[in-house]
Scaffold this active site. Sequence first.
Site, PDB file in Angstrom:
ATOM      1  CE1 TYR A  48      -0.949   1.110   3.350  1.00 47.17           C
ATOM      2  CE2 TYR A  48      -0.953   1.433   0.965  1.00 47.17           C
ATOM      3  CZ  TYR A  48      -1.160   1.927   2.236  1.00 47.17           C
ATOM      4  OH  TYR A  48      -1.584   3.215   2.408  1.00 47.17           O
ATOM      5  CD  GLU A 101      -2.882   3.660   5.458  1.00 47.35           C
ATOM      6  OE1 GLU A 101      -3.115   3.648   6.674  1.00 47.35           O
ATOM      7  OE2 GLU A 101      -1.784   3.994   4.980  1.00 47.35           O
TER       8      GLU A 101
END
Lengths: 290, 385
Positions: B109, B197
């Site tokens: 991530y 993101e």
Amino acid sequence: MSVLVNNDTRLVVQGITGKEGSFHTRQCVEYGTNVVAGVTPGKGGQHMDDIPVFNTVKQAVAQAGANTAMIFVPPAFAADAILEAAEAGIKVIVCITEGIPTLDMVKVARYLEGTDIRLIGPNCPGIISPGQAKVGIMPGQIHQPGPIGVVSRSGTLTYEAVYQLTLQDLGQSTCVGIGGDPIIGTNFIDMLRLFQADPQTSGVVLIGEIGGTAEEEAAAFIKAEVNKPVVAFIAGQTAPPGKRMGHAGAIISGGSGKAADKIAALEAAGITVVRNIGELGAICKKVMGT
Amino acid sequence: MKIHEYQAKQLLKKFNVPIPQGGVATDPHEAYQIAEALGGMTYVVKAQIHAGGRGKGGGVKVAADLNEVRQLAEAILGMTLVTHQTGPEGRVVKKVLVEQALDIKQELYLGIVIDRAQARPVIMMSAAGGMEIEEVAARTPELIVKEAIDPAVGLMPYQTRNLAFGVGLDGALIRTASNFITNLYQMFMAYDCSLVEINPLVVTNGGQLLALDAKVNFDDNALYRHKDLIELEDPNEIDPLELEAKKHNLNYIRLDGTVGAMVNGAGLAMATMDLIKLAGAEPANFLDVGGGASADMITNGFRIILGDPRVKAILINIFGGILRCDVLAQGVLEAVKQVQVQVPIIIRLEGTRCEIGRDLLKDSGLDFTVASDMLDAAHKVAALA
């Protein structure tokens, strides 16, 4: 006493010749604020009513002795205006402008870090010490001098709270709208520290809203450092996640910033939290009335 | 402002952030052609809507050959995709992204946000790719590594190394990851992003790092200096009433209840919604007509609130400050006559010259219920809705 603005305030208004700037400057003058100068680049030498207009804040400080600034310039130029005031030696800067890009405020915050300059806002109604000075756009006549400090992230909601206090005959020492943006110059803790140290202030009303964790941080600070009574209200209990509720900073994101969490943190710190805004004045009377 | 995954990936590409090869299609044949041009063996077909959880909702599928790409595109295009972020009504899929499937070794991530308390951009990485970062933060916070960026000096190389080593990468991947992070950060700053993101950020068996998914949000306040971004906004993704409100510079957000609310100021508007709920009804919207609500703003506000057929009553809550209540009352009267409001209106005026304002409304001959304070207003509305 009171905090940040008072009878010694000598105000310079940046953007004084604009529509908003001139309107609210007149309102401040009418309230009794000592407005000593205005700044609009290129209009130096002119006057707005009787107030001399300068090209730069530096000149306004040197020639008119300004010590506090109120900013009305458009969002694209507001960061520049804040830094100009800071560099000119102004110690209290109130930025009313709404819509400043967040990354501009990141730079401003970095510049101000570690200095003794106090920035209020942006995207705020300003600050008022009733009976002494009004540096902002709030309606002066609903205020009344007294012992309660008010700190809020909102505009009209602050007026609502102040009005209810005044109706209960609870006057105010200083009322500050710290602004609805994600990055602001003065936070709840800064104001709580000032109110705690101010002998005129005997209690504080704190008005928060969804978004960020400033209320949670304030709760921890109150528990550790504030012995004056605090009454709080949090707006946005019914706000859906992921939506920006008017204020740029009022958004529940990634599970943080919810009203319920803020209320829980405040109550856990022993603070009275008003659930129904209509009851704020009456509850303050009960908690802080003499 | 939000954009689609395929648009976000085009921006990444511009900043030399590696993305899988692919293209966006609006019909099954186009999807087939894109896949054909990609070559390779397997493909991924991804629904393009502004909401997370697309995979779980059935909007992301793997195709084993070109014909399956066509079949999947046919199934996904036009479907109403319901995820945990769309609400029960879901979103109709109008575009699909067709990409080459990757040979994935590991999922990470990577996110960049503005940390409000620190007033700085913060880069976050986690070895738990594919999971929502909030979930990781709650369950296994030790898996998240963070670096705050000092705006005076910008992102430093040691910070990218801290992140890359921090999520367990090593060898040649450290340099690859550092470049990836640096380029992504440059995009974040160049476009005034509020959120970026990459989840998952994948490591392939061939030692590449690629953005398998991309979510990019922009700071609305900064859009004036990025005119090229404005055309990326997809009106299909915005509630039509919210779109209309935006044109009139009104802050409107549609909710699920039956009590329309018109309020001056965002904080007071939120407090009014809360009050409606406390009184036992549900707010139909958030609407801030601005601190100095003019007759024009109020007229437009009525039109937008009444555009929602679920609204059974309207609560107007105005705190008159510098703008006097008598002036506001006149604005409301004009607006009501012009818009021909058919549902009951409860109005609460407080502040400067409120008595004169209330009298104006009472004497207008129009059907208003005038409330004495916020408590009273909420009870009157709840009784009607």
